[in-house]
Design an enzyme around this catalytic site. Structure first.
Site, PDB file in Angstrom:
ATOM      1  N   GLY A  59       0.838  -1.201   0.000  1.00 47.03           N
ATOM      2  CA  GLY A  59       0.000   0.000   0.000  1.00 47.03           C
ATOM      3  C   GLY A  59       0.866   1.241   0.000  1.00 47.03           C
ATOM      4  N   GLY A  60       0.391   2.318  -0.613  1.00 48.17           N
ATOM      5  CA  GLY A  60       1.163   3.550  -0.645  1.00 48.17           C
ATOM      6  C   GLY A  60       2.521   3.340  -1.277  1.00 48.17           C
ATOM      7  N   ASP A  61       3.573   3.665  -0.525  1.00 50.38           N
ATOM      8  CA  ASP A  61       4.941   3.494  -1.026  1.00 50.38           C
ATOM      9  C   ASP A  61       5.621   2.283  -0.400  1.00 50.38           C
ATOM     10  OD1 ASP A  61       5.089   4.471   1.522  1.00 50.38           O
ATOM     11  OD2 ASP A  61       6.626   5.971   1.116  1.00 50.38           O
ATOM     12  N   GLU A  62       4.842   1.294   0.014  1.00 42.82           N
ATOM     13  CA  GLU A  62       5.374   0.121   0.704  1.00 42.82           C
ATOM     14  C   GLU A  62       5.181  -1.142  -0.137  1.00 42.82           C
ATOM     15  OE1 GLU A  62       4.549   1.549   5.311  1.00 42.82           O
ATOM     16  OE2 GLU A  62       3.041   0.353   4.267  1.00 42.82           O
TER      17      GLU A  62
END
Length: 295
Positions: free
Chosen positions: A119-122
């Site tokens: 999710g996001g930048d992960e």
């Protein structure tokens, strides 16, 4: 793909006279079904498995490792300063940046590894059939080399870095939830140590995460319950000693720990996204005090 049925037509004596066949093309229905399955299990931006699919695949890897008495590593990857890319170049550029990183991670992965977008930048990975820390470190070093190549987005040259945490089955957990939580804690340790590095999980990290969580809850409560204080330091003219103004200095009046200086809680407020709330409180309190002085 066709689906059909055949029906026999008999006369009044029961003798079969004809057969009626009905066929229908279900290719589009199958394609729609496959598309829905893909969307439910994959990230729409990168095409990688999503967190639900990753958890299922991690559970399978744990079962295989348990039967074969081998080890599994969970790798938690957080891109450093991705928010800066989004804020300065825009979300479209941020999406292009994420796709470029996911492609590189795929290239750096072994065939038996599982890569997903958390999710996001992960991003998260499962490394199967790993045996000792040095072999895992070699894999992570390879990931970092691939990630660190320049990315060109809208004529901008960006140099990506990532903070990476690693947990290992069975030493650090026996379930997907425990292993992901441990890898996440290790990632935060890597980030605290200066970013662009990796760390293996230790029990100390779990204690630090709990302490940080408790401190965050206390800081939120301090804002709600009015525990912050302003101290004012006079600013005096060096030539004639005349009072020129005052500097407002924030302190935290903790109910049990006493007066806490800003260096002990301002960095935490920045990390938790509470610094704007603290700043707003300081401005309101300083303006209110100024009005009382003027009166």
């Amino acid at each position: 793909m066709d689906s059909g049925s055949v029906t026999a037509i008999a006369d009044h004596t029961g003798k079969i006279q004809n057969y009626v066949s009905v066929f229908s093309d279900i290719s589009k229905a199958k394609q729609a079904e496959e598309k829905l399955y893909f969307l439910a299990n994959h990230d729409p931006l990168t095409g990688l498995p999503n967190r639900m699919r990753f958890s299922e695949q991690l559970a399978g890897a744990i079962d295989r490792a348990r039967r074969s008495e081998t080890r599994v590593a969970v790798v938690f990857i957080d891109l450093d300063r991705f928010k800066l890319v989004n804020d300065t170049l825009g979300h479209a550029s941020g999406d292009a940046y994420l796709r470029a990183i996911s492609d590189r991670l795929m290239q750096a992965s072994r065939k038996q590894d599982t890569l997903a977008r958390w999710g996001g930048d992960e991003f998260v990975m499962v490394l199967e059939n790993v045996f000792v820390h040095p072999s895992i470190s070699n894999i992570i070093n390879r990931l970092q080399r691939f990630i660190g190549e320049p990315v060109f987005v809208d004529s901008h040259k960006l140099i990506p870095t990532a903070s990476i945490g690693i947990s290992i089955f069975p030493a650090d957990g026996s379930s997907p939830v425990d292993l992901i939580k441990a890898a996440d804690a290790a990632m935060y340790r890597a980030k605290d140590q200066g970013r662009n590095r990796f760390a293996f999980y230790t029990e100390v990290m779990s204690r630090e995460i709990r302490e940080k969580f408790n401190a965050a809850a206390e800081l939120r409560r301090a804002l709600q319950d009015g525990e912050l204080r302003l101290h004012y330091q006079p600013q005096v003219s060096a030539t004639d000693g005349r009072l020129m103004g005052v500097e407002a200095l924030v302190r935290w009046q903790h109910p049990t720990r006493g007066l806490i200086p800003p260096l002990q809680f301002i960095p935490m407020a920045e990390e938790l996204g509470l610094i704007e709330d603290v700043g707003r409180w300081v401005l309101d309190a300083a303006c209110a005090q100024l009005k009382r002085w003027q009166a």
